[in-house]
Design an enzyme around this catalytic site. Structure first.
Site, PDB file in Angstrom:
ATOM      1  N   GLY A   9       0.810  -1.216   0.000  1.00  0.00           N
ATOM      2  CA  GLY A   9       0.000   0.000   0.000  1.00  0.00           C
ATOM      3  C   GLY A   9       0.838   1.257   0.000  1.00  0.00           C
ATOM      4  O   GLY A   9       0.571   2.190   0.756  1.00  0.00           O
ATOM      5  N   SER A  11       1.485   3.471  -2.570  1.00  0.00           N
ATOM      6  CA  SER A  11       1.275   4.464  -3.629  1.00  0.00           C
ATOM      7  C   SER A  11       0.651   5.749  -3.095  1.00  0.00           C
ATOM      8  O   SER A  11       0.475   6.712  -3.843  1.00  0.00           O
ATOM      9  CB  SER A  11       0.377   3.881  -4.733  1.00  0.00           C
ATOM     10  OG  SER A  11      -0.909   3.570  -4.235  1.00  0.00           O
ATOM     11  N   ASN A  87       1.283  -2.304   5.322  1.00  0.00           N
ATOM     12  CA  ASN A  87       0.562  -1.040   5.445  1.00  0.00           C
ATOM     13  C   ASN A  87      -0.786  -1.043   4.723  1.00  0.00           C
ATOM     14  O   ASN A  87      -1.704  -0.333   5.120  1.00  0.00           O
ATOM     15  CB  ASN A  87       1.435   0.090   4.902  1.00  0.00           C
ATOM     16  CG  ASN A  87       0.688   1.398   4.803  1.00  0.00           C
ATOM     17  OD1 ASN A  87       0.422   2.067   5.805  1.00  0.00           O
ATOM     18  ND2 ASN A  87       0.313   1.788   3.583  1.00  0.00           N
ATOM     19  N   SER A 140      -4.166   0.120  14.202  1.00  0.00           N
ATOM     20  CA  SER A 140      -4.876   1.392  14.302  1.00  0.00           C
ATOM     21  C   SER A 140      -5.306   1.604  15.745  1.00  0.00           C
ATOM     22  O   SER A 140      -5.442   0.636  16.513  1.00  0.00           O
ATOM     23  CB  SER A 140      -6.114   1.372  13.396  1.00  0.00           C
ATOM     24  OG  SER A 140      -6.974   2.457  13.675  1.00  0.00           O
ATOM     25  N   TYR A 153     -13.573  -3.097  10.866  1.00  0.00           N
ATOM     26  CA  TYR A 153     -12.220  -2.543  10.795  1.00  0.00           C
ATOM     27  C   TYR A 153     -11.472  -2.770  12.115  1.00  0.00           C
ATOM     28  O   TYR A 153     -10.306  -3.192  12.114  1.00  0.00           O
ATOM     29  CB  TYR A 153     -12.300  -1.051  10.489  1.00  0.00           C
ATOM     30  CG  TYR A 153     -10.973  -0.363  10.268  1.00  0.00           C
ATOM     31  CD1 TYR A 153     -10.261  -0.530   9.081  1.00  0.00           C
ATOM     32  CD2 TYR A 153     -10.435   0.488  11.233  1.00  0.00           C
ATOM     33  CE1 TYR A 153      -9.048   0.111   8.871  1.00  0.00           C
ATOM     34  CE2 TYR A 153      -9.230   1.134  11.031  1.00  0.00           C
ATOM     35  CZ  TYR A 153      -8.544   0.939   9.850  1.00  0.00           C
ATOM     36  OH  TYR A 153      -7.339   1.582   9.648  1.00  0.00           O
ATOM     37  N   SER A 154     -12.140  -2.514  13.235  1.00  0.00           N
ATOM     38  CA  SER A 154     -11.515  -2.710  14.542  1.00  0.00           C
ATOM     39  C   SER A 154     -11.148  -4.176  14.761  1.00  0.00           C
ATOM     40  O   SER A 154     -10.088  -4.487  15.311  1.00  0.00           O
ATOM     41  CB  SER A 154     -12.450  -2.237  15.655  1.00  0.00           C
ATOM     42  OG  SER A 154     -12.673  -0.846  15.565  1.00  0.00           O
ATOM     43  N   SER A 156     -10.404  -6.369  12.457  1.00  0.00           N
ATOM     44  CA  SER A 156      -9.248  -6.702  11.620  1.00  0.00           C
ATOM     45  C   SER A 156      -7.958  -6.144  12.199  1.00  0.00           C
ATOM     46  O   SER A 156      -6.919  -6.812  12.199  1.00  0.00           O
ATOM     47  CB  SER A 156      -9.460  -6.188  10.187  1.00  0.00           C
ATOM     48  OG  SER A 156      -9.402  -4.779  10.119  1.00  0.00           O
ATOM     49  N   LYS A 157      -8.021  -4.932  12.719  1.00  0.00           N
ATOM     50  CA  LYS A 157      -6.807  -4.294  13.238  1.00  0.00           C
ATOM     51  C   LYS A 157      -6.401  -4.867  14.597  1.00  0.00           C
ATOM     52  O   LYS A 157      -5.210  -4.931  14.921  1.00  0.00           O
ATOM     53  CB  LYS A 157      -7.021  -2.783  13.334  1.00  0.00           C
ATOM     54  CG  LYS A 157      -7.137  -2.098  11.968  1.00  0.00           C
ATOM     55  CD  LYS A 157      -5.881  -2.271  11.136  1.00  0.00           C
ATOM     56  CE  LYS A 157      -5.902  -1.459   9.853  1.00  0.00           C
ATOM     57  NZ  LYS A 157      -4.662  -1.582   9.079  1.00  0.00           N
TER      58      LYS A 157
END
Length: 242
Positions: A9, A11, A87, A140, A153-154, A156-157
């Protein structure tokens, strides 16, 4: 020995800033993108002006077979990586009662699945070549504290933190460190749609972080000076949720 670092990630955002920061400190950079290869190639050309090498790999971190094929081919042709910065990731925010199945699956499969998919082809060659390498995973503040509308998201992180801690125990005797960085609200294109004034009220330092402030920590953890630091989660968050 010249040291090359794969940054997924890279770019845009934190990944791009990390690539530039490490390049300025003498690392050869293996950039990664999923779709925006034109942008990644522009960054590669910029990196080469610092007197190091850069190349671009294109693959979807959610696609296990594609990750394996591309990474193994690159290692065979260019040698094993000294470091990997995990990332790349996505967010699909929604409150849980109306969170769709694909919003859950895509985030978990990309963010947490990507941890396995990218590292699996890398770790054994690193061990076989006795590389005392560095693995750094981006979590995160949401993975530490949770956040409304980010159950997927939480999860996964937070999973990345657990995976990195376990992997650090397995690789410690090999001299390979595995650490996690947990950024707070960083000023990138991913945070452009946030209500800036409201969010700043929640942050003790009253500002968003800079991508360079995360990149500088990656640079330190990548260095020889950080050889005794492993299994740690380091926050870069201006005091948010402490």
């Amino acid at each position: 020995m010249e040291k090359q670092v794969l940054i997924t990630g890279s770019s845009r955002g934190i990944g791009k800033e990390t690539a530039l920061y490490l390049a300025k400190n003498g690392y050869n950079i293996v950039l990664h993108c999923n779709k925006n290869i034109t942008k990644a190639e522009e960054i590669a050309r910029e990196i080469e002006t610092f007197g190091v090498t850069a190349r671009v790999l294109q693959f979807n971190i959610k696609d296990r077979e594609e990750c394996k094929r591309v990474i193994e081919k690159d290692i065979q042709e260019n040698g094993i990586y000294y470091g990997v910065v995990l990332n790349a990731g996505i967010a699909r925010d929604n409150v849980f009662p109306i969170l769709e199945e694909d919003e859950w699956d895509e985030v978990i499969d990309t963010n947490l699945g990507g941890f396995y998919n990218v590292l699996k082809p890398v770790v054994m060659p690193m061990i076989e070549k006795r590389i005392k390498g560095r693995i750094i995973a981006m979590s995160s503040v949401s993975g530490l504290c949770g956040n409304r509308g980010q159950v997927n998201y939480s999860a996964s992180k937070a999973g990345i933190i657990g995976a990195a801690k376990s992997l650090s125990l397995e690789l410690a005797k090999r001299g390979i460190t595995v650490n996690t960085i947990a950024p707070g609200v960083i000023d990138t294109d991913m945070t452009q749609d946030l209500p800036v004034d409201e969010v700043k009220k929640m942050i003790p330092m009253k500002r968003f972080g800079k991508a360079k402030e995360v990149a500088s920590l990656v640079n330190y953890l990548m260095s020889e000076d950080a050889a005794y630091i492993t299994g740690q989660v380091i926050s870069v968050n201006g005091g948010l949720y402490l």
